[in-house]
Design a protein around this motif. Structure first.
Motif, PDB file in Angstrom:
ATOM      1  N   CYS A 200       0.789  -1.226   0.000  1.00  0.00           N
ATOM      2  CA  CYS A 200       0.000   0.000   0.000  1.00  0.00           C
ATOM      3  C   CYS A 200       0.824   1.280   0.000  1.00  0.00           C
ATOM      4  O   CYS A 200       0.282   2.336  -0.328  1.00  0.00           O
ATOM      5  CB  CYS A 200      -0.946  -0.005   1.201  1.00  0.00           C
ATOM      6  SG  CYS A 200      -2.307  -1.189   1.039  1.00  0.00           S
ATOM      7  N   PHE A 251     -10.559  -4.495  -0.877  1.00  0.00           N
ATOM      8  CA  PHE A 251      -9.632  -4.179  -1.970  1.00  0.00           C
ATOM      9  C   PHE A 251     -10.308  -4.144  -3.334  1.00  0.00           C
ATOM     10  O   PHE A 251     -11.235  -4.915  -3.610  1.00  0.00           O
ATOM     11  CB  PHE A 251      -8.473  -5.177  -1.991  1.00  0.00           C
ATOM     12  CG  PHE A 251      -7.473  -4.943  -0.905  1.00  0.00           C
ATOM     13  CD1 PHE A 251      -6.450  -4.036  -1.086  1.00  0.00           C
ATOM     14  CD2 PHE A 251      -7.571  -5.600   0.297  1.00  0.00           C
ATOM     15  CE1 PHE A 251      -5.529  -3.796  -0.083  1.00  0.00           C
ATOM     16  CE2 PHE A 251      -6.662  -5.375   1.315  1.00  0.00           C
ATOM     17  CZ  PHE A 251      -5.636  -4.470   1.131  1.00  0.00           C
ATOM     18  N   HIS A 339      -3.315   7.755   2.438  1.00  0.00           N
ATOM     19  CA  HIS A 339      -3.751   6.508   1.819  1.00  0.00           C
ATOM     20  C   HIS A 339      -4.823   5.850   2.682  1.00  0.00           C
ATOM     21  O   HIS A 339      -4.583   5.557   3.851  1.00  0.00           O
ATOM     22  CB  HIS A 339      -2.568   5.549   1.660  1.00  0.00           C
ATOM     23  CG  HIS A 339      -2.979   4.153   1.304  1.00  0.00           C
ATOM     24  ND1 HIS A 339      -3.325   3.802   0.021  1.00  0.00           N
ATOM     25  CD2 HIS A 339      -3.133   3.042   2.051  1.00  0.00           C
ATOM     26  CE1 HIS A 339      -3.662   2.522   0.000  1.00  0.00           C
ATOM     27  NE2 HIS A 339      -3.554   2.037   1.223  1.00  0.00           N
ATOM     28  N   GLY A 341      -6.039   2.987   3.745  1.00  0.00           N
ATOM     29  CA  GLY A 341      -5.895   1.544   3.850  1.00  0.00           C
ATOM     30  C   GLY A 341      -7.128   0.877   4.410  1.00  0.00           C
ATOM     31  O   GLY A 341      -7.377  -0.303   4.188  1.00  0.00           O
ATOM     32  N   ASN A 372      -9.710   0.050  -1.333  1.00  0.00           N
ATOM     33  CA  ASN A 372      -8.258   0.180  -1.246  1.00  0.00           C
ATOM     34  C   ASN A 372      -7.639  -0.402  -2.517  1.00  0.00           C
ATOM     35  O   ASN A 372      -7.724  -1.600  -2.762  1.00  0.00           O
ATOM     36  CB  ASN A 372      -7.759  -0.568  -0.005  1.00  0.00           C
ATOM     37  CG  ASN A 372      -6.256  -0.447   0.208  1.00  0.00           C
ATOM     38  OD1 ASN A 372      -5.513  -0.082  -0.707  1.00  0.00           O
ATOM     39  ND2 ASN A 372      -5.798  -0.768   1.395  1.00  0.00           N
ATOM     40  N   SER A 374      -4.443  -0.388  -3.208  1.00  0.00           N
ATOM     41  CA  SER A 374      -3.023  -0.547  -2.906  1.00  0.00           C
ATOM     42  C   SER A 374      -2.246   0.683  -3.366  1.00  0.00           C
ATOM     43  O   SER A 374      -2.576   1.803  -2.989  1.00  0.00           O
ATOM     44  CB  SER A 374      -2.495  -1.841  -3.533  1.00  0.00           C
ATOM     45  OG  SER A 374      -1.234  -2.185  -3.019  1.00  0.00           O
ATOM     46  N   SER A 375      -1.230   0.519  -4.210  1.00  0.00           N
ATOM     47  CA  SER A 375      -0.320   1.626  -4.540  1.00  0.00           C
ATOM     48  C   SER A 375      -1.011   2.784  -5.245  1.00  0.00           C
ATOM     49  O   SER A 375      -0.540   3.923  -5.170  1.00  0.00           O
ATOM     50  CB  SER A 375       0.832   1.117  -5.411  1.00  0.00           C
ATOM     51  OG  SER A 375       0.377   0.688  -6.675  1.00  0.00           O
ATOM     52  N   THR A 377      -3.949   4.144  -4.663  1.00  0.00           N
ATOM     53  CA  THR A 377      -4.980   4.878  -3.944  1.00  0.00           C
ATOM     54  C   THR A 377      -4.565   6.283  -3.555  1.00  0.00           C
ATOM     55  O   THR A 377      -5.376   7.220  -3.630  1.00  0.00           O
ATOM     56  CB  THR A 377      -5.402   4.100  -2.673  1.00  0.00           C
ATOM     57  OG1 THR A 377      -5.328   2.700  -2.930  1.00  0.00           O
ATOM     58  CG2 THR A 377      -6.812   4.465  -2.276  1.00  0.00           C
ATOM     59  N   ALA A 410       1.345   7.281   3.407  1.00  0.00           N
ATOM     60  CA  ALA A 410       0.906   5.928   3.085  1.00  0.00           C
ATOM     61  C   ALA A 410       1.610   4.963   4.027  1.00  0.00           C
ATOM     62  O   ALA A 410       2.707   5.241   4.525  1.00  0.00           O
ATOM     63  CB  ALA A 410       1.208   5.582   1.629  1.00  0.00           C
ATOM     64  N   GLY A 412       2.472   0.637   4.914  1.00  0.00           N
ATOM     65  CA  GLY A 412       2.517  -0.693   4.332  1.00  0.00           C
ATOM     66  C   GLY A 412       3.492  -1.595   5.055  1.00  0.00           C
ATOM     67  O   GLY A 412       3.902  -1.320   6.184  1.00  0.00           O
TER      68      GLY A 412
END
Length: 426
Positions: A200, A251, A339, A341, A372, A374-375, A377, A410, A412
């Motif tokens: 993420c 997701f 972000h 998540g 979401n 992931s990258s 968002t 963000a 992750g």
């Protein structure tokens, strides 16, 4: 066969140029490079890009056409996966509601599942088939998002000097960076960077790498592409893997792209955001909190319950030094591109930093509209914010009334906190 199935998932796809808007942050700015009123609102000259600093010159987005509504989704999963356990059923229904997600866009569809019934068989060795479909899907999504960004930028594709490609959804050699370079018609000598399996925070990492490339290569123009597809982790829901239930409710799939570069050319280029700083930090001894493993049946994740609390405990230590760079502004004096998540992550940030509710509204709206991704968002959040800034500016006679400074954050695996200090130039 994979090509036909993927094409079906994208049939009639229309590329988004960021037309959705959201509620704005309402507090002031510190008045860098322009006059301000007492409450910090810009009252005179437009905000100008700083020499040598990377700016965002265009943004593009793309999603598959297959739409998933969370309303009624729990019943669909219960029937599809024949979930008999009433405790699991109740938990899934609760998650589909508490994630706050309303709509998601997915590559996986009935045709793909009919073609590959083993995708729904626990433990079945299907990773090769999943990767074949996913590789084509993320390339298609990335192509559409990048095409939209380049169109908005308005300059020849031959002027792109660097490509940064981010994905946690595919594994292949050569990677998606090469396929996208060829499909977009980039120059053969374009400098390419791949960032794989960051999860993420991958989009924020891509922004940091693009910033470094732009500022260390005068005259360069960097194309950042993030592209994600959940098929690699789409599997039969099991009470033995509770995080599968979270993933099923949270997701989605999608891609984003940005054109970035320093010293924008007057008239030809229009900067929206400027990157003053970008960096990351990991929280020691948390490498197992977010754990992802690739196996014969795809990717499986485990998410520790302690994640929101870890972020709540550590986010202020990451953000405090950044506010000192801009004169010690208060947290509610800047904008926040966080972000999303999940709602627990946003709630943790909001609680620890004592943010006004509207400060995270863009992130919450993206979560509702897409889930979401992931990258991708965090770039969707930036796009929502710039569209609203432009709308407010038009309503206020060409004056940007939004906070000038802001933070992109963000989170992750690691647990890693990645962020950027931004200026709003809209």
């Amino acid at each position: 066969m994979a090509s036909r199935r993927v094409e079906a998932a994208f049939a009639g796809q229309s590329v988004e140029l960021g037309t959705t808007t959201t509620k704005p942050p309402t507090n002031g700015t510190n008045g860098h490079n322009h006059q301000t009123t007492k409450n910090g609102i810009n009252s005179s000259s437009p905000r100008q890009a700083s020499p040598g600093k990377t700016t965002v010159l265009a943004i593009g987005r793309a999603v598959p056409t297959n739409t998933t509504k969370n309303d009624g989704l729990a019943d669909h999963y219960i029937e599809q996966f024949q979930l008999q356990d009433p405790i699991v059923q109740a938990k899934l229904r609760r998650l589909c509601e508490t994630t706050t997600v309303k709509t998601r866009y997915m590559v996986v569809n009935k045709e793909i599942l009919d073609e590959h019934p083993d995708f729904l068989v626990e433990g079945a060795a299907t990773v090769s088939q999943r990767l074949a479909i996913t590789g084509e899907a993320v390339t298609q999504l990335g192509l559409e998002a990048a095409t939209a960004a380049i169109k908005e930028w308005g300059r020849p594709v031959s002027e792109i000097t660097h490509l940064v490609y981010v994905s946690s959804s595919e594994i292949r050699l050569p990677g998606g960076d090469l396929y996208l370079s060829q499909l977009l018609g980039l120059r053969p000598d374009v400098n390419r960077v791949m960032l794989y399996m960051l999860g993420c925070y991958g989009g924020a990492s891509g922004i940091r790498v693009a910033k470094d490339l732009a500022e260390n290569n005068p005259g360069s123009r960097v194309l950042l592409i993030t592209s994600e597809c959940t098929l690699i982790g789409y599997k039969c829901l099991s009470p033995d893997r509770p995080y599968d239930l979270v993933g099923a409710a949270l997701f989605g799939d999608g891609a984003a792209a940005m054109v970035m570069g320093a010293d924008p050319i007057p008239v030809l280029e229009r900067p929206f955001f400027e990157l003053d700083w970008a960096g990351q930090s990991f929280i020691p001894n948390t490498s197992k909190t977010i754990d992802g493993r690739l196996s014969e049946e795809g990717i499986s994740f485990r998410l520790g319950r302690e994640l929101p609390k870890l972020i709540e405990t550590n986010v202020q230590g990451f953000c405090d030094p950044l506010l000192k760079r801009i004169g010690g502004l208060a947290y509610n004096d800047i904008f926040w591109a966080v972000h999303p998540g999940g709602p627990a992550i946003l709630n943790a940030v909001e609680k620890q930093l004592e943010l006004a509710p509207q400060k995270l509204e863009a992130a919450r709206q993206v979560l509702r509209d897409y889930g979401n991704i992931s990258s991708s968002t965090c770039i969707y959040v930036l796009d929502y914010m710039r569209q609203h800034s432009l709308k407010l500016k038009e309503a206020n006679g060409g004056v940007n009334t939004e906070p000038e400074w802001g933070l992109l954050l963000a989170f992750g695996p690691g647990v890693t906190i990645e962020g950027s200090l931004l200026r709003n130039l809209c």
